[in-house]
Write a protein that holds these residues in place. Structure first.
Motif, mmCIF file in Angstrom:
data_model
loop_
_atom_site.group_PDB
_atom_site.id
_atom_site.type_symbol
_atom_site.label_atom_id
_atom_site.label_comp_id
_atom_site.label_asym_id
_atom_site.label_seq_id
_atom_site.Cartn_x
_atom_site.Cartn_y
_atom_site.Cartn_z
ATOM 1 N N GLU A 213 0.654 -1.147 0.006
ATOM 2 C CA GLU A 213 0.070 -0.041 -0.023
ATOM 3 C C GLU A 213 0.937 1.179 0.010
ATOM 4 O O GLU A 213 0.536 2.107 -0.653
ATOM 5 C CB GLU A 213 -0.944 0.067 1.240
ATOM 6 N N ASP A 214 1.973 1.260 0.775
ATOM 7 C CA ASP A 214 2.920 2.344 0.880
ATOM 8 C C ASP A 214 3.631 2.559 -0.539
ATOM 9 O O ASP A 214 3.646 3.762 -0.914
ATOM 10 C CB ASP A 214 3.944 2.255 1.752
ATOM 11 N N ARG A 215 3.952 1.508 -1.145
ATOM 12 C CA ARG A 215 4.778 1.670 -2.272
ATOM 13 C C ARG A 215 3.872 2.326 -3.563
ATOM 14 O O ARG A 215 4.362 2.699 -4.607
ATOM 15 C CB ARG A 215 5.658 0.510 -2.732
ATOM 16 N N ARG A 216 2.633 1.677 -3.417
ATOM 17 C CA ARG A 216 1.610 2.113 -4.521
ATOM 18 C C ARG A 216 1.516 3.762 -4.403
ATOM 19 O O ARG A 216 1.316 4.248 -5.360
ATOM 20 C CB ARG A 216 0.522 1.458 -4.642
ATOM 21 N N LYS A 217 1.353 4.103 -3.296
ATOM 22 C CA LYS A 217 1.109 5.735 -3.008
ATOM 23 C C LYS A 217 2.601 6.369 -3.154
ATOM 24 O O LYS A 217 2.558 7.380 -3.532
ATOM 25 C CB LYS A 217 0.807 5.849 -1.514
ATOM 26 N N ASN A 218 3.581 5.720 -2.738
ATOM 27 C CA ASN A 218 4.982 6.524 -2.701
ATOM 28 C C ASN A 218 5.913 5.415 -3.373
ATOM 29 O O ASN A 218 6.848 5.003 -2.594
ATOM 30 C CB ASN A 218 5.257 7.113 -1.298
ATOM 31 N N PRO A 219 6.148 5.440 -4.573
ATOM 32 C CA PRO A 219 7.145 4.434 -5.154
ATOM 33 C C PRO A 219 8.286 4.898 -4.989
ATOM 34 O O PRO A 219 8.550 6.204 -5.033
ATOM 35 C CB PRO A 219 6.702 4.501 -6.530
ATOM 36 N N LYS A 220 9.483 3.956 -4.862
ATOM 37 C CA LYS A 220 11.023 4.296 -4.542
ATOM 38 C C LYS A 220 11.809 3.554 -5.554
ATOM 39 O O LYS A 220 11.160 2.802 -6.460
ATOM 40 C CB LYS A 220 11.351 4.118 -3.529
ATOM 41 N N ASP A 221 12.912 3.903 -5.419
ATOM 42 C CA ASP A 221 13.939 2.962 -6.229
ATOM 43 C C ASP A 221 14.293 1.697 -5.738
ATOM 44 O O ASP A 221 15.354 1.633 -5.208
ATOM 45 C CB ASP A 221 14.888 4.004 -6.755
ATOM 46 N N SER A 225 9.066 -1.378 -4.633
ATOM 47 C CA SER A 225 8.379 -0.540 -5.480
ATOM 48 C C SER A 225 7.801 -1.292 -7.003
ATOM 49 O O SER A 225 6.719 -1.464 -7.431
ATOM 50 C CB SER A 225 8.771 0.693 -5.836
ATOM 51 N N ASN A 229 3.906 -2.531 -7.901
ATOM 52 C CA ASN A 229 3.338 -1.840 -8.941
ATOM 53 C C ASN A 229 3.200 -2.624 -10.371
ATOM 54 O O ASN A 229 3.257 -2.000 -11.415
ATOM 55 C CB ASN A 229 3.963 -0.389 -9.268
#
Length: 418
Positions: A213-221, A225, A229
């Motif tokens: 849920e976090d990585r869909r809202k705030n994707p990172k490298d 992520s 996604n």
């Protein structure tokens, strides 16, 4: 040993914690019954495949021998527990190692580039820095420690968590859950509750659901992520597949490397001439030493395959639907595949071990694992003056993924270069 006692020894976790007993048993099997029909108490029957050439023959034909539906040794009791928990499904997770094509090819492709040498070059400086940090920790221990619990479990854990995107403060959770998952049959590592495997996987699911849920809202490298996604044929991957992907990266990505790092050090201490040779010229010998450590320890002890068709293997009639236990540790001591297989030789060449598997399911993280071990040993060899055992080593009682759980050592270090 009687037939039944042999079958029970093959599945007994204690066999894998007593190295000499394991190799005595499987040396006998390779000689007398390399493809053995096995009916242990409390387990569904299967073929035990112990020879290097036979495992390669099976692994290269992934259309005839499938990963699904049976992948690892599980008692009938555990299988029933899993089905009860999942509403009839035979597995708690569905990761890369469970999949057959086309799913395996598609899901592997999602993260494959992350674990290939060109991308790993970008993180090599971080890996080197972490290796230095954990050899600093060794030095700070003052000359005596448990190399497993003080160094070997933490260093590869931090590396893979950096790649995955798990924060450092959550590493103890990841280590605890990994040890409970892979060490569920070990009295020192299993959960105290009755349904330890189900509860461990549930904790993993809860943790990685929040991460998704976090990585869909705030994707990172990071790989988290990529998984959160990911799409295949334009559709998001399923929740079970996503969480399973996290779990296999998070667990296999450090536990196996930890086992090699610790088991390799024990092998070097037990073979002082090889250790002296390695210390004399690490640049020359370290590559070969790493492969020999991996062969020697073989952290992943087995996987299953299921025959999709009738097949004859070394004279045995395998029927469609039969399960085959691929015994990698046995294959890596096969007298027909290796010259003097019970000798630890850092110059062994060729060294066609099967510790990373073979064929389509060749380990995705093999290059990262070798890079980690190289960085750790390069730093260790540069700073280590002397090391010896300070007590008895102990191995995890587990038949799937296992290695040392204790390695008490006494040592002296050279002064760190400024």
């Amino acid at each position: 040993m009687t037939d039944r006692s042999i079958d029970n020894a093959i599945v007994n976790p204690k066999t894998y914690a007593h190295v000499d007993e394991f190799h005595k048993l499987f040396t006998q099997l390779r000689k007398e019954e390399p493809v053995r029909w096995t009916e242990p108490d409390g387990f569904r029957p299967f073929w035990t495949v112990s020879k290097h050439a036979d495992i390669m023959e099976v692994e290269r034909q992934n259309d005839k021998f499938l990963n699904d539906p049976r992948l690892t040794l599980q008692s009938i009791e555990l299988e029933e527990e899993v089905r009860k928990f999942t509403g009839g499904q035979s597995k708690l997770i569905r990761s890369l190692v469970d999949m057959d094509n086309p799913d395996h090819r598609n899901y592997r492709g999602l993260t494959q580039a992350w674990f290939m040498p060109p991308n790993l070059k970008a993180i090599s400086a971080r890996v080197d820095a972490l290796a230095e940090k954990y050899i600093d920790r060794l030095e700070a221990k003052g000359g005596e420690c448990d190399f497993v619990s003080d160094v070997a479990v933490w260093y590869p854990l931090r590396v893979i968590m950096t790649v995955l995107g798990v924060p450092a403060e959550d590493e103890p959770i990841m280590l605890k859950l990994t040890q409970e998952l892979f060490g569920s049959t070990d009295p020192d590592m299993k959960r105290p509750d009755a349904t330890e495997t189900v509860n461990t996987v549930t904790e993993f699911f809860n943790y990685f659901t929040a991460m998704t849920e976090d990585r869909r809202k705030n994707p990172k490298d990071d790989v988290a992520s990529v998984i959160a996604n990911a799409t295949i044929d334009g559709e998001p991957i399923g929740h079970l597949e996503a969480i399973s992907y996290y779990i296999i990266v998070a667990t296999a990505g450090h536990d196996t490397t930890s086992s090699t790092a610790a088991g390799g050090l024990l092998a070097l201490m037990q073979n002082p001439e090889e250790f002296a040779k390695l210390k004399s010229d690490p640049e020359k010998y370290l590559g070969g030493a790493i492969d020999e450590m991996i062969r020697w320890t073989t952290p992943v002890k087995h996987f299953f395959r299921t025959a999709a068709v009738d097949y004859e293997l070394r004279g045995q009639k395998i029927k469609a639907g039969d399960n085959l236990l691929m015994c990698y540790w046995s294959a890596n001591r096969d007298e027909d595949a290796f010259d003097d297989p019970f000798a630890f030789r850092i110059e062994r060449s060729p060294n066609k071990h099967l510790a990373f598997g073979y064929g389509a399911h060749l380990c995705l993280g093999q290059h990262l694992a070798k890079m980690e071990i190289r960085a750790l040993y390069k730093e260790l060899l540069a700073r280590l003056d002397h090391i010896e055992l300070a007590g008895d080593p102990a191995w995890v009682e587990a038949s799937f993924v296992s290695g040392l759980k204790r390695l008490p050592v006494r040592y002296s270090m050279k002064r760190k270069a400024a």
